[in-house]
Design an enzyme around this catalytic site. Structure first.
Site, short mmCIF file in Angstrom:
data_model
loop_
_atom_site.label_atom_id
_atom_site.label_comp_id
_atom_site.label_asym_id
_atom_site.label_seq_id
_atom_site.Cartn_x
_atom_site.Cartn_y
_atom_site.Cartn_z
CG HIS A 1 -0.23 0.37 2.50
ND1 HIS A 1 0.40 -0.57 3.27
CD2 HIS A 1 -0.03 1.55 3.14
CE1 HIS A 1 0.94 -0.01 4.34
NE2 HIS A 1 0.69 1.29 4.29
C1 UD1 Z 1 -2.06 5.97 5.46
C2 UD1 Z 1 -0.78 6.52 6.06
C3 UD1 Z 1 0.32 5.48 6.00
C4 UD1 Z 1 -0.14 4.18 6.64
C5 UD1 Z 1 -1.46 3.73 6.03
C6 UD1 Z 1 -1.97 2.53 6.80
C7 UD1 Z 1 -0.45 8.95 5.74
C8 UD1 Z 1 0.27 9.98 4.97
N1 UD1 Z 1 -0.31 7.68 5.30
O1 UD1 Z 1 -1.79 5.68 4.09
O2 UD1 Z 1 1.46 5.95 6.70
O3 UD1 Z 1 0.85 3.20 6.39
O4 UD1 Z 1 -2.42 4.79 6.16
O5 UD1 Z 1 -2.88 1.80 6.08
O6 UD1 Z 1 -1.12 9.25 6.68
N2 UD1 Z 1 -9.09 4.62 1.09
C9 UD1 Z 1 -10.31 4.02 1.01
N3 UD1 Z 1 -10.95 3.69 2.17
C10 UD1 Z 1 -10.45 3.94 3.40
C11 UD1 Z 1 -9.21 4.59 3.47
C12 UD1 Z 1 -8.55 4.92 2.32
O7 UD1 Z 1 -10.80 3.76 -0.08
O8 UD1 Z 1 -11.09 3.61 4.41
C13 UD1 Z 1 -8.38 4.96 -0.16
C14 UD1 Z 1 -8.73 6.33 -0.71
O9 UD1 Z 1 -8.74 6.24 -2.10
C15 UD1 Z 1 -7.56 7.18 -0.25
C16 UD1 Z 1 -6.42 6.19 -0.31
O10 UD1 Z 1 -6.97 4.95 0.09
O11 UD1 Z 1 -7.34 8.29 -1.07
C17 UD1 Z 1 -5.27 6.54 0.59
O12 UD1 Z 1 -5.71 6.72 1.95
P1 UD1 Z 1 -4.87 7.65 2.95
O13 UD1 Z 1 -5.42 7.54 4.31
O14 UD1 Z 1 -4.70 9.01 2.38
O15 UD1 Z 1 -3.43 7.02 2.90
P2 UD1 Z 1 -2.97 5.51 3.06
O16 UD1 Z 1 -2.33 5.09 1.80
O17 UD1 Z 1 -4.06 4.70 3.61
N1 UDP Z 2 -3.76 -5.38 8.96
C1 UDP Z 2 -5.02 -5.93 9.10
N2 UDP Z 2 -5.69 -6.32 7.98
C2 UDP Z 2 -5.18 -6.22 6.73
C3 UDP Z 2 -3.87 -5.65 6.61
C4 UDP Z 2 -3.21 -5.24 7.73
O1 UDP Z 2 -5.53 -6.05 10.23
O2 UDP Z 2 -5.84 -6.61 5.76
C5 UDP Z 2 -3.05 -4.94 10.16
C6 UDP Z 2 -1.71 -5.58 10.38
O3 UDP Z 2 -1.84 -6.80 11.08
C7 UDP Z 2 -0.97 -4.52 11.19
C8 UDP Z 2 -1.55 -3.22 10.66
O4 UDP Z 2 -2.77 -3.56 10.00
O5 UDP Z 2 -1.29 -4.63 12.56
C9 UDP Z 2 -0.61 -2.59 9.68
O6 UDP Z 2 -1.26 -1.54 9.04
P1 UDP Z 2 -0.89 -1.05 7.57
O7 UDP Z 2 -0.12 -2.08 6.85
O8 UDP Z 2 -2.14 -0.56 6.96
O9 UDP Z 2 -0.01 0.25 7.88
P2 UDP Z 2 1.49 0.52 8.33
O10 UDP Z 2 1.83 -0.37 9.46
O11 UDP Z 2 2.36 0.30 7.13
O12 UDP Z 2 1.49 1.97 8.69
#
Ligand code: UD1
Ligand code: UDP
Length: 379
Positions: free
Chosen positions: A219
């Site tokens: 992601h």
């Molecule tokens: C964010 C964090 C990242 C973290 C990740 C965990 C920042 C800058 N990034 O990245 O550090 O590793 O969360 O998962 O804060 N979207 C959906 N549904 C949701 C949420 C997101 O469809 O419930 C989609 C949307 O298109 C959105 C995109 O995901 O634009 C990105 O979501 P966003 O929260 O901006 O960043 P992440 O890539 O999730």
């Molecule tokens: N995780 C989850 N379901 C998923 C993918 C990840 O519960 O389908 C959990 C995972 O076990 C970990 C956390 O989400 O505890 C990690 O989050 P993510 O990878 O979204 O973000 P990051 O750690 O890179 O910020």
């Protein structure tokens, strides 16, 4: 009674918050009260609500419902909402996790109101300022009063940046206290590992056999938003799928990118490859059950690379560097970036390797307890 204003927003923060909420409810409810604020950064049922239900996290007191957006706009909306709530609630501390935009917004809003910040997951550095997370975590650390680092490396990073390990209370933003305390994510894996094994049906649901599949997640914006990199990673998964089943619970951001025209042909091939299973994001219990039983993990997630280590699984990290350097130093993880050839080559190396070391790096499963005790001592 210490009033802590905890900000969560992205999936991993909700998961981390469970360790603290549990510690407060079990041991410190007579001295700490927590106001839980969800910024709404993540909002899909399987990116947010599922964790509250399963992990026994109290319902948020407030949800700002900020949703997705450009970094500036998203962070700004959060700052406005958090400022209003802190003016109303008058907390003694704001509690911030990790390095997301929700963390940054909390740090800016609180520091302007002179609400002291406790930062859980302080000191982690990739030394790559192209990562939005690096900007968020550096900013948050340098505005914080109590900094809790999960690893020795994180703690030393803070000292290198000028934090004083000998600082004495009273701690303030100008005289912050730094602590090496272990990882609240380890607390969770330790606590929930057996429960997940008893309750999760994910292996049966997807006809997976233990130690016979590869678990992958993807992601990071640097991988999803650069077509060549996404292509290279997906090609590697397609190759590995010729040898073992690959299960990919896919973040919504990545799924959206695969639907872009530029990836049309690639996505068609992926959909036709039965051994490469793209599934919806899963609950925490399902995820740690998948981790505990995988033969290998391939990920660009911060949390998942650590959980692979907690569950003693080799991990290929699809990033050029990691904040969790100890995992790589121990030999249990390798950095492949988005280089498809490296990902495949490391897969083959590890598919045949048996002996690996998993030294104790992330504490004793009681990091949240230590954090609560430190907070009480210093408020
Ligand atoms: C964010 C964090 C990242 C973290 C990740 C965990 C920042 C800058 N990034 O990245 O550090 O590793 O969360 O998962 O804060 N979207 C959906 N549904 C949701 C949420 C997101 O469809 O419930 C989609 C949307 O298109 C959105 C995109 O995901 O634009 C990105 O979501 P966003 O929260 O901006 O960043 P992440 O890539 O999730
Ligand atoms: N995780 C989850 N379901 C998923 C993918 C990840 O519960 O389908 C959990 C995972 O076990 C970990 C956390 O989400 O505890 C990690 O989050 P993510 O990878 O979204 O973000 P990051 O750690 O890179 O910020």
């Amino acid at each position: 009674m210490i009033k802590v204003f905890t900000v969560i927003g992205a999936r991993p923060q909700i998961i981390k918050a469970s360790a603290m909420s549990r510690a407060i409810a079990d041991n410190f409810s007579d001295s700490i009260t927590e106001i839980l604020v969800h910024t709404g950064q993540h909002y899909d049922e399987n990116m947010s609500q599922v964790f509250f239900n399963e992990m026994g996290i109290p319902a948020p007191d407030y949800n700002l419902a900020v949703g997705s957006g450009q970094h500036g706009a998203q962070t700004a909306k959060m700052i406005v909402g958090l400022e209003e709530l802190m003016l109303k609630e008058k907390p003694d501390y704001i509690n911030l996790y990790g390095d997301t935009n929700s963390t940054l917004a909390g740090a800016i809003a609180a520091s302007k109101l002179n609400v002291p910040i406790m930062h859980i997951e302080a000191g982690l550095r990739s030394f790559n300022r192209k990562m939005p997370e690096e900007i968020n975590r550096v900013t948050c650390d340098h505005l914080s009063t109590l900094l809790f680092s999960p690893t020795q490396t994180g703690y030393l990073n803070l000292i290198k940046e000028g934090f004083d390990a000998q600082a004495k209370p009273v701690f303030t933003p100008d005289n912050p206290g730094i602590f090496h305390c272990g990882d609240v994510m380890f607390d969770n894996s330790f606590y929930f590992g057996d429960r997940a094994a008893a309750k999760s049906t994910i292996l049966d649901n997807h006809q997976l056999t233990k130690n016979n599949y590869v678990l992958a997640t993807l992601h990071r914006d640097s991988n999803t938003d650069v077509p060549d990199r996404l292509q290279s990673i997906m090609e590697a998964f397609l190759h590995i799928a010729e040898h073992a089943e690959v299960v990919l619970p896919l973040h919504p951001r990545t799924l959206k990118k695969l639907h872009d025209d530029v990836h049309h042909k690639l996505y068609e091939r992926v959909k036709k490859t039965a051994q490469l299973k793209i599934i919806d994001p899963v609950s925490f219990f399902d995820m740690i059950q998948l981790e505990q039983n995988a033969k290998m993990v391939i990920t660009d997630s911060g949390g998942v690379q650590k959980e692979a280590f907690f569950f003693r699984k080799p991990c290929i990290i699809m990033r050029p560097q990691t904040e969790w350097v100890e995992i790589v130093q121990s030999g249990a993880a390798k950095l492949a970036d988005a280089d498809g050839e490296k990902i495949v080559s490391y897969y083959h190396q590890w598919a045949n390797q048996r002996e690996m070391e998993f030294p104790s790096i992330f504490g004793d499963g009681k990091a949240a307890r230590f954090i609560c005790e430190t907070l009480i001592k210093n408020t």
